[in-house]
Design an enzyme around this catalytic site. Structure first.
Site, PDB file in Angstrom:
ATOM      1  N   GLY A   9       0.794  -1.233   0.135  1.00  0.00           N
ATOM      2  CA  GLY A   9      -0.060  -0.055   0.024  1.00  0.00           C
ATOM      3  C   GLY A   9       0.960   1.188  -0.069  1.00  0.00           C
ATOM      4  N   GLY A  12      -0.435   4.900  -0.803  1.00  0.00           N
ATOM      5  CA  GLY A  12      -1.272   5.562  -0.042  1.00  0.00           C
ATOM      6  C   GLY A  12      -1.044   6.759   0.640  1.00  0.00           C
ATOM      7  N   GLN A  13      -1.886   7.446   1.195  1.00  0.00           N
ATOM      8  CA  GLN A  13      -1.660   8.456   2.205  1.00  0.00           C
ATOM      9  C   GLN A  13      -0.275   8.309   3.058  1.00  0.00           C
ATOM     10  OE1 GLN A  13      -4.410   9.663   5.112  1.00  0.00           O
ATOM     11  NE2 GLN A  13      -3.536  12.080   5.238  1.00  0.00           N
ATOM     12  N   LEU A  14      -0.383   7.393   3.730  1.00  0.00           N
ATOM     13  CA  LEU A  14       0.704   6.978   4.684  1.00  0.00           C
ATOM     14  C   LEU A  14       1.919   6.426   4.054  1.00  0.00           C
ATOM     15  CD1 LEU A  14      -0.992   5.573   8.131  1.00  0.00           C
ATOM     16  CD2 LEU A  14       1.154   7.181   8.064  1.00  0.00           C
ATOM     17  N   ASP A  35       2.506  -1.651  -4.410  1.00  0.00           N
ATOM     18  CA  ASP A  35       1.232  -1.334  -4.439  1.00  0.00           C
ATOM     19  C   ASP A  35       0.233  -1.900  -5.551  1.00  0.00           C
ATOM     20  OD1 ASP A  35      -0.408   1.573  -2.903  1.00  0.00           O
ATOM     21  OD2 ASP A  35      -1.221   0.917  -4.817  1.00  0.00           O
ATOM     22  N   ILE A  36      -0.811  -1.917  -5.484  1.00  0.00           N
ATOM     23  CA  ILE A  36      -1.573  -2.591  -6.738  1.00  0.00           C
ATOM     24  C   ILE A  36      -1.705  -1.593  -7.855  1.00  0.00           C
ATOM     25  CG2 ILE A  36      -4.089  -1.497  -5.738  1.00  0.00           C
ATOM     26  CD1 ILE A  36      -4.918  -4.533  -6.609  1.00  0.00           C
ATOM     27  N   ASP A  50      -0.662  -7.361  -5.649  1.00  0.00           N
ATOM     28  CA  ASP A  50      -2.071  -7.296  -5.179  1.00  0.00           C
ATOM     29  C   ASP A  50      -1.933  -8.390  -3.935  1.00  0.00           C
ATOM     30  OD1 ASP A  50      -4.763  -8.098  -4.670  1.00  0.00           O
ATOM     31  OD2 ASP A  50      -5.168  -8.816  -6.356  1.00  0.00           O
ATOM     32  N   TYR A 140     -14.957  -1.248   7.780  1.00  0.00           N
ATOM     33  CA  TYR A 140     -13.641  -0.861   7.972  1.00  0.00           C
ATOM     34  C   TYR A 140     -13.119  -1.118   9.410  1.00  0.00           C
ATOM     35  CZ  TYR A 140      -9.592   2.311   8.615  1.00  0.00           C
ATOM     36  OH  TYR A 140      -8.290   2.680   8.912  1.00  0.00           O
ATOM     37  N   LYS A 144     -10.518  -3.775  11.348  1.00  0.00           N
ATOM     38  CA  LYS A 144      -9.497  -3.464  12.184  1.00  0.00           C
ATOM     39  C   LYS A 144      -9.836  -3.958  13.611  1.00  0.00           C
ATOM     40  CE  LYS A 144      -7.088  -0.922   9.316  1.00  0.00           C
ATOM     41  NZ  LYS A 144      -5.955  -1.538   8.477  1.00  0.00           N
TER      42      LYS A 144
END
Ligand code: SER
Length: 316
Positions: A9, A12-14, A35-36, A50, A140, A144
């Site tokens: 990932g 992504g943002q992080l 990342d995908i 993936d 979500y 988690k």
């Protein structure tokens, strides 16, 4: 032995910020971003991956001799509600693949991010303690909360060193969030700097726990680099930065842009936010591995505006 780190990932943002910090700490050759989505702007190794495909994950891990995974890929709270079963499938499948591959390969460490979304209406709203009751209202959040239990299970059953943080909403100038309920708190700064009106999908007084990107990255590094004996919580640590509402941010932004216009049009994300804590108690993180946030609302706002202005000014 040198760590070989895989980030899942990474776009992504992080992830996009964390990869650079990990490269800085471990060396460019010892970090593999994945990342995908294939478009990225990293130096160093990058793999299209993936993570729902265990064979593919194992291939990447074996070919680079990976010893640590930072698994950041997930469908977040708001986007996840559009397709509940797919969200559950994807989030859980990726986590199981990561945990299994890490177990079989006898990896040193795994990082699995959790979220304030694990809390629901039955947790105290203010200063929510680490041990508060978890009854998440989004898929979500459910993924988690379940993921935290699986992280702990893999630690207790197999001795896998999985570590986790419950991130608040993350605010940074380096990247954009996607599909979350706290995303407004990044978009608002882009609109302010572009001197455009901002339409807010939350009510003005919706206070949520937030954290500045630099604090979030530092917390992740401090957790992951802490001696194993200091990690007392194997589900996930509460993590606090600073708590505020849209109107609090607007008030601060108007010190720089007095004419900044905001319209409030709350949508389904307001219902999600309404069930999350307003503030988080992170005493355990402070006690066990010395966590202390550095950025309050005032510094977040001035830093965001300064950095975004630099980004939006056309380069000469
Ligand atoms: N930022 C996330 C979201 O809004 C919370 O973990 O979904």
């Amino acid at each position: 032995m040198k760590a070989k780190v895989l980030v899942i990932g990474a776009n992504g943002q992080l992830g996009s910020v964390l990869v650079k910090e990990l490269q800085h700490r471990h060396g460019l050759d010892n970090v593999v971003a994945s990342d995908i989505n294939k478009s990225h702007n990293f130096h160093g190794a990058f793999e299209v991956l993936d993570a729902t495909d265990k064979t593919q994950l194992l291939e990447v891990v074996e070919s680079y001799g990976i010893t640590q995974i930072y698994h950041l890929a997930a469908i977040l709270s708001a986007k996840g509600e559009a397709n509940p079963l797919t969200t559950w499938d994807l989030n859980m499948k990726m986590l199981f693949n990561v945990l299994e591959v890490a177990r079989v390969q006898e990896m040193d460490k795994v990082f699995f991010p959790s979220s304030i979304a694990v809390f629901g209406e039955d947790a105290p709203w203010v200063n929510t303690p680490n041990k508060a009751y978890l009854n998440p209202a989004t898929v979500y959040g459910m993924s988690k909360a379940a993921g935290e239990q699986w992280a702990q299970y893999y630690f207790l059953r197999y001795g896998l060193d999985v570590r986790s943080l419950r991130y608040p909403g993350v605010i940074g100038y380096q990247s954009l969030p996607g599909g979350g309920t706290t995303d407004y708190a990044v978009e608002i700064f882009h609109k302010a700097v572009l001197e455009e009106e901002f339409v807010c999908f939350l009510n003005e007084d919706t206070t949520l726990p937030m954290i500045f990107m630099d604090d979030a990255i530092r917390a992740t590094m401090e957790l992951m680099e802490a001696p194993k004996r200091d990690i007392k919580i194997r589900t996930a640590y509460n993590l606090a930065g600073s708590s505020f509402s849209p109107e609090d941010i607007v008030r601060e932004i108007r010190k720089f842009y007095p004419d900044f216009m905001v319209k409030y049009e709350p949508d389904f994300r307001q219902d999600i936010a309404a069930k999350w804590p307003k503030s988080i108690n992170d005493d355990e993180a402070a006690l066990d591995w010395g966590w202390k946030p550095e950025y309050d609302l005032e510094i977040i706002v001035s830093t965001m505006i300064e950095k975004l202005k630099e980004q939006y000014v056309p380069q000469q």
